[in-house]
Motif scaffolding. Structure first.
Motif, PDB file in Angstrom:
ATOM      1  N   GLY A 100       0.793  -1.214   0.000  1.00 23.27           N
ATOM      2  CA  GLY A 100       0.000   0.000   0.000  1.00 23.27           C
ATOM      3  C   GLY A 100       0.828   1.267   0.000  1.00 23.27           C
ATOM      4  O   GLY A 100       2.044   1.241  -0.168  1.00 23.27           O
ATOM      5  N   PRO A 101       0.182   2.405   0.212  1.00 22.91           N
ATOM      6  CA  PRO A 101       0.887   3.693   0.200  1.00 22.91           C
ATOM      7  C   PRO A 101       1.792   3.857   1.414  1.00 22.91           C
ATOM      8  O   PRO A 101       1.636   3.184   2.432  1.00 22.91           O
ATOM      9  CB  PRO A 101      -0.254   4.716   0.220  1.00 22.91           C
ATOM     10  N   MET A 102       2.739   4.777   1.300  1.00 23.89           N
ATOM     11  CA  MET A 102       3.689   5.018   2.377  1.00 23.89           C
ATOM     12  C   MET A 102       3.037   5.808   3.515  1.00 23.89           C
ATOM     13  O   MET A 102       2.323   6.773   3.282  1.00 23.89           O
ATOM     14  CB  MET A 102       4.908   5.778   1.841  1.00 23.89           C
ATOM     15  N   VAL A 103       3.303   5.374   4.751  1.00 24.52           N
ATOM     16  CA  VAL A 103       2.789   6.063   5.931  1.00 24.52           C
ATOM     17  C   VAL A 103       3.737   7.169   6.351  1.00 24.52           C
ATOM     18  O   VAL A 103       3.318   8.270   6.681  1.00 24.52           O
ATOM     19  CB  VAL A 103       2.571   5.073   7.082  1.00 24.52           C
ATOM     20  N   TRP A 104       5.038   6.862   6.360  1.00 18.87           N
ATOM     21  CA  TRP A 104       6.033   7.886   6.660  1.00 18.87           C
ATOM     22  C   TRP A 104       7.335   7.601   5.933  1.00 18.87           C
ATOM     23  O   TRP A 104       7.615   6.473   5.551  1.00 18.87           O
ATOM     24  CB  TRP A 104       6.262   8.019   8.160  1.00 18.87           C
ATOM     25  N   ASP A 105       8.118   8.626   5.775  1.00 19.60           N
ATOM     26  CA  ASP A 105       9.473   8.541   5.234  1.00 19.60           C
ATOM     27  C   ASP A 105      10.376   9.360   6.144  1.00 19.60           C
ATOM     28  O   ASP A 105      10.452  10.572   6.042  1.00 19.60           O
ATOM     29  CB  ASP A 105       9.522   9.066   3.800  1.00 19.60           C
ATOM     30  N   LEU A 106      11.058   8.667   7.061  1.00 19.82           N
ATOM     31  CA  LEU A 106      11.929   9.319   8.039  1.00 19.82           C
ATOM     32  C   LEU A 106      13.402   9.100   7.709  1.00 19.82           C
ATOM     33  O   LEU A 106      14.259   9.218   8.589  1.00 19.82           O
ATOM     34  CB  LEU A 106      11.628   8.779   9.442  1.00 19.82           C
TER      35      LEU A 106
END
Length: 323
Positions: A246-252
Motif C-alpha cells: 500500500g501507500p507510504m505512511v512515513w518517510d523518516l
C-alpha cells in the motif's frame, strides 16, 4: 562490524535459556530430594545433546537456505526474500505461541516437571532415559524457536548467533545463581520484562517479514511482462506506493535513518523502518493488540496456589518457576 543485530537473539535466548534452566534446576533438586543424584549425568547429557541438536537443525536450515538462494539465475534473487519472509513468519508464529502458552504453563511448571520425574523414577530400568528425554525436549524446544528467529534474520550474518550464544551463557549463569548458590532473583518480574521485550521484537519481525515479502513480489514482477501484475499498487493509485503493502505512511530516512544510530538499534531490536507502508503499520498494530492482549491477559490470570511445606527444598524453585 554491527553488533546491534545480536540484541534480539540475546533477549530471546536469555528468556528461553532461563526457562530451560528452571526445568534443569527443578529436575536436579527433585533427584537430590529422592536421593537419585546418580541420575544427574542424564540431565547433563540431555543438555549437551539438546544444544547440539539445536545447532545441527540451524546448520541444516541454513544450508538449505543458502542452497536455494545462492543461484546466479534471476530465480535466486526471487527465492531469497521469499525464504526470509517464510522463516520470519514461522518465527512469529512459534515465538507468539511460546510467549502466550508457555506463560500460562509456567505457572504449573514445578508440578508438571515433578510429575514427569516421578513417572521416570518409577520405571527403574528406564529412569535415566526418561530424565534425559525430559531435559532434551526442554532444551531442543527453546533452541528450535531461536534457530527460526536467527534464520529469519539470516542476511545479518553470524552476529545474531553471537547474541544467541551470549544469551545462553547469561541464562546458564542465572541458573547457577538460583540453584547452586541459592541467590534469590525475582524470576516473575524477569519473565514479565523479557516478555514485553519479546513482544516488541516479534512485532518488529512482522514489519520485517512483510518487507521481505514485498521485496520478493517486486523482484518477481520485474522478471517479465506476465508477472507485472504481482505489484498491484501503482503511482496512479497512491503516492509513493510499495509493491503490495500500500501507500507510504512515513518517510523518516532524512530524520531517523535506519542505517545510522539510533535508528540502527531500533531497527534490529524492534523492527523500525524509516519507510513504513500502510499494510505494515496495520499488521503491527493488530499484532500488538491481539497477541499483546492475550499475553497480558495470561499474566493476569489467577491460578490456585498449592500449600507449601517450609521444609521442602523446592519451595524457592517453585516460586521462581511461577512466571
Amino acid at each position: 562490524m554491527d553488533f546491534s543485530a545480536a540484541l534480539p537473539t540475546f533477549v530471546i535466548t536469555l528468556r528461553e535459556g532461563v526457562e530451560a534452566a528452571l526445568v534443569v534446576g527443578i529436575v536436579l533438586a527433585l533427584l537430590k530430594k529422592a536421593k537419585q543424584t546418580k541420575l544427574n549425568r542424564w540431565v547433563y547429557l540431555g543438555i549437551v545433546v539438546g544444544i547440539i541438536a539445536s545447532g545441527l537443525v540451524g546448520l541444516l536450515i541454513g544450508w538449505i537456505f543458502q542452497l536455494l538462494s545462492a543461484s546466479n539465475s534471476p530465480l535466486g534473487a526471487v527465492i531469497e526474500p521469499f525464504l526470509e519472509a517464510a522463516f520470519g513468519l514461522g518465527a512469529i508464529a512459534m515465538l507468539s505461541w511460546m510467549l502466550i502458552w508457555m506463560t500460562q504453563q509456567a505457572k504449573s511448571m514445578k508440578s508438571q516437571v515433578e510429575g514427569a520425574v516421578n513417572a521416570a523414577l518409577e520405571k527403574n530400568t528406564a529412569a535415566g532415559w526418561g530424565i534425559f528425554t525430559l531435559i532434551f525436549i526442554a532444551v531442543l524446544r527453546e533452541g528450535f524457536e531461536t534457530v527460526l528467529f536467527i534464520i529469519g534474520k539470516f542476511q545479518q550474518g553470524l552476529i545474531p548467533t553471537i547474541g544467541a550464544l551470549s544469551g545462553l551463557a547469561v541464562a546458564a549463569g542465572i541458573g547457577v545463581l538460583l540453584f547452586k548458590w541459592g541467590i534469590k532473583i525475582n524470576i516473575r518480574r524477569f519473565f514479565q520484562i523479557m516478555g514485553v521485550l519479546l513482544l516488541l521484537i516479534v512485532a518488529g519481525l512482522v514489519i520485517s517479514a512483510l518487507g521481505d515479502l514485498n521485496e520478493g513480489m517486486r523482484t518477481l514482477s520485474q522478471m517479465n511482462r506476465q508477472s507485472e501484475g504481482f505489484c498491484f499498487y501503482y503511482e496512479r493509485f497512491a503516492k509513493n506506493p510499495s509493491c503490495i503493502l500500500g501507500p507510504m505512511v512515513w518517510d523518516l530516512s532524512k530524520i531517523l535513518p535506519q542505517q545510522q544510530f539510533p535508528g540502527l538499534i531500533l531497527r534490529t531490536l524492534f523492527g523500525y523502518t524509516d519507510k513504513l507502508y500502510q499494510v505494515q503499520a496495520i499488521a503491527y498494530v493488530l499484532f500488538l493488540f491481539s497477541i499483546g492482549g492475550l499475553y497480558f491477559r495470561s499474566l493476569n490470570s489467577k491460578t490456585p496456589v498449592p500449600q507449601k511445606n517450609s521444609k521442602d527444598p523446592l519451595t524457592n524453585t517453585e516460586k521462581s518457576a511461577s512466571s
